[in-house]
Structures are given as C-alpha cells and as structure tokens.
Design a protein around this motif. Sequence first.
Motif, mmCIF file in Angstrom:
data_model
loop_
_atom_site.group_PDB
_atom_site.id
_atom_site.type_symbol
_atom_site.label_atom_id
_atom_site.label_comp_id
_atom_site.label_asym_id
_atom_site.label_seq_id
_atom_site.Cartn_x
_atom_site.Cartn_y
_atom_site.Cartn_z
ATOM 1 N N TYR A 14 6.599 7.113 -5.288
ATOM 2 C CA TYR A 14 7.548 8.472 -4.769
ATOM 3 C C TYR A 14 8.801 8.211 -5.384
ATOM 4 C CZ TYR A 14 3.741 9.710 -1.811
ATOM 5 O OH TYR A 14 2.491 10.325 -1.403
ATOM 6 N N GLY A 15 9.293 7.015 -6.056
ATOM 7 C CA GLY A 15 10.692 6.639 -6.689
ATOM 8 C C GLY A 15 11.538 6.561 -5.196
ATOM 9 N N VAL A 16 11.058 5.967 -4.112
ATOM 10 C CA VAL A 16 11.960 5.789 -3.162
ATOM 11 C C VAL A 16 12.313 4.542 -2.903
ATOM 12 C CG1 VAL A 16 12.327 6.386 -0.559
ATOM 13 C CG2 VAL A 16 11.342 7.938 -2.137
ATOM 14 N N MET A 17 13.744 3.847 -3.061
ATOM 15 C CA MET A 17 13.897 2.660 -2.769
ATOM 16 C C MET A 17 14.161 2.059 -1.413
ATOM 17 S SD MET A 17 12.406 1.036 -5.514
ATOM 18 C CE MET A 17 11.205 2.611 -5.800
ATOM 19 N N ILE A 18 14.911 3.031 -0.719
ATOM 20 C CA ILE A 18 15.451 2.988 0.570
ATOM 21 C C ILE A 18 14.922 4.105 1.329
ATOM 22 C CG2 ILE A 18 17.456 2.863 2.264
ATOM 23 C CD1 ILE A 18 18.810 1.540 -0.464
ATOM 24 N N ASP A 54 12.492 6.693 3.539
ATOM 25 C CA ASP A 54 11.170 7.176 3.326
ATOM 26 C C ASP A 54 11.189 8.293 2.600
ATOM 27 O OD1 ASP A 54 11.901 9.433 5.077
ATOM 28 O OD2 ASP A 54 10.926 8.525 6.448
ATOM 29 N N GLY A 55 12.466 8.959 1.912
ATOM 30 C CA GLY A 55 12.759 10.039 1.160
ATOM 31 C C GLY A 55 12.024 11.220 1.614
ATOM 32 N N GLY A 56 11.735 11.318 2.954
ATOM 33 C CA GLY A 56 11.188 12.497 3.468
ATOM 34 C C GLY A 56 9.768 12.534 3.084
ATOM 35 N N GLN A 57 9.016 11.427 2.528
ATOM 36 C CA GLN A 57 7.607 11.524 2.257
ATOM 37 C C GLN A 57 6.793 10.855 3.427
ATOM 38 O OE1 GLN A 57 6.186 12.329 -0.613
ATOM 39 N NE2 GLN A 57 8.286 12.968 -1.440
ATOM 40 N N ASN A 58 5.939 11.946 4.035
ATOM 41 C CA ASN A 58 5.365 11.561 5.257
ATOM 42 C C ASN A 58 4.591 10.207 4.940
ATOM 43 O OD1 ASN A 58 4.509 11.823 7.853
ATOM 44 N ND2 ASN A 58 2.352 12.607 7.384
ATOM 45 N N LEU A 104 4.882 7.583 2.849
ATOM 46 C CA LEU A 104 5.520 6.365 2.927
ATOM 47 C C LEU A 104 6.164 6.089 4.203
ATOM 48 C CD1 LEU A 104 6.898 4.131 1.328
ATOM 49 C CD2 LEU A 104 8.792 5.926 0.646
ATOM 50 N N ARG A 105 6.582 6.940 5.059
ATOM 51 C CA ARG A 105 6.987 6.836 6.409
ATOM 52 C C ARG A 105 6.058 5.893 7.138
ATOM 53 N NH1 ARG A 105 9.204 11.098 7.460
ATOM 54 N NH2 ARG A 105 7.431 12.224 8.147
ATOM 55 N N ARG A 106 4.583 6.488 7.125
ATOM 56 C CA ARG A 106 3.547 5.893 7.979
ATOM 57 C C ARG A 106 3.374 4.532 7.230
ATOM 58 N NH1 ARG A 106 0.172 10.498 6.430
ATOM 59 N NH2 ARG A 106 -1.292 9.002 5.473
ATOM 60 N N MET A 107 3.394 4.170 5.862
ATOM 61 C CA MET A 107 3.279 2.898 5.526
ATOM 62 C C MET A 107 4.214 2.099 6.067
ATOM 63 S SD MET A 107 0.383 3.280 4.159
ATOM 64 C CE MET A 107 -0.283 5.092 4.482
ATOM 65 N N VAL A 108 5.568 2.355 5.895
ATOM 66 C CA VAL A 108 6.630 1.759 6.328
ATOM 67 C C VAL A 108 6.426 1.342 7.693
ATOM 68 C CG1 VAL A 108 8.916 1.872 7.063
ATOM 69 C CG2 VAL A 108 8.279 2.571 4.564
ATOM 70 N N ARG A 109 6.193 2.281 8.968
ATOM 71 C CA ARG A 109 5.782 1.828 10.081
ATOM 72 C C ARG A 109 4.634 1.226 10.407
ATOM 73 N NH1 ARG A 109 8.859 0.266 12.115
ATOM 74 N NH2 ARG A 109 7.765 0.230 13.988
ATOM 75 N N ILE A 110 3.536 1.108 9.532
ATOM 76 C CA ILE A 110 2.454 0.184 9.798
ATOM 77 C C ILE A 110 2.965 -1.473 9.466
ATOM 78 C CG2 ILE A 110 0.135 -0.602 8.734
ATOM 79 C CD1 ILE A 110 -0.257 2.388 7.977
#
Length: 129
Positions: free
Chosen positions: A31-35, A37-41, A43-49
């Motif tokens: 997603y090209g997001v380094m810091i 979640d960039g609003g990507q649901n 990515l947000r889930r993966m970060v929280r896992i």
Amino acid sequence: MSVAITALYTGILALIVVAMGINVTIYRFRYGVMIGDGGQNVLRRMVRIHGNTVENIPLCALLMALYEIDGGEKMVLHASGIALIVGRILFAGPLWVHDGPSPIRASGVTLTWGTTAILAVLNILQLRS
C-alpha cells in the motif's frame, strides 16, 4: 536452573511475532504506507494482529520463566505454552479475514488472558512454599 520448557514455547512464539512483523512489512509495501495505516483497513488489521501479540506474549513468557525457575510443574508449563500459541492463532485467524466480532477471536483472547492470569496466580502461590 533451566528454563528449557519456557525457551521452547518462547522460541515458537517469537517466530510467530517475526512472521506477523514480516506480514505487516509486506502490506506496508503493498500500500506504500511506511507509518500508520494510511487509511487501509487491511493494513490496520495486520498492524493490530502483530501489535496485540507483541503486547501479550512478553508478560506471559516472563511469568512462565519465573514459574519454571521456581520449580513449577512441567505439565502446567507445557499446557501454558500450548494455550498461548493456540490463543494467539485463534485471535489472529479471524482478524486476518475481517474486523468484525468473532467468537473464535474471543476464545483466543480468553486463552491468552486466562493463561497469563493463571501463571500470575501460580507465581504468587509459589511464594508461600
């Protein structure tokens, strides 16, 4: 004093944390997001896992090690290690797919917190021995 049982399960759990961290990195590049979640649901889930696992494993691993050092029961240690691994997998699996409520995810949280609470109580009780 050996902590071989704790070392076994902590090693497995560390590999799970590493795999989850690599997964977050893959999604960040996707997603090209380094810091953040960039609003990507997704990515947000993966970060929280990953984050939730990192938040929960160290305390439980420490409690396992202390219990083992103090001569705790081997079967309790094995049961704790297995419960923690299973709990983390049950938590992560449903969240990997969607962010809605899940009884499977809830059971993973219950296993993790229950294991931590039981080990905390066992460590306290060992002080009396």
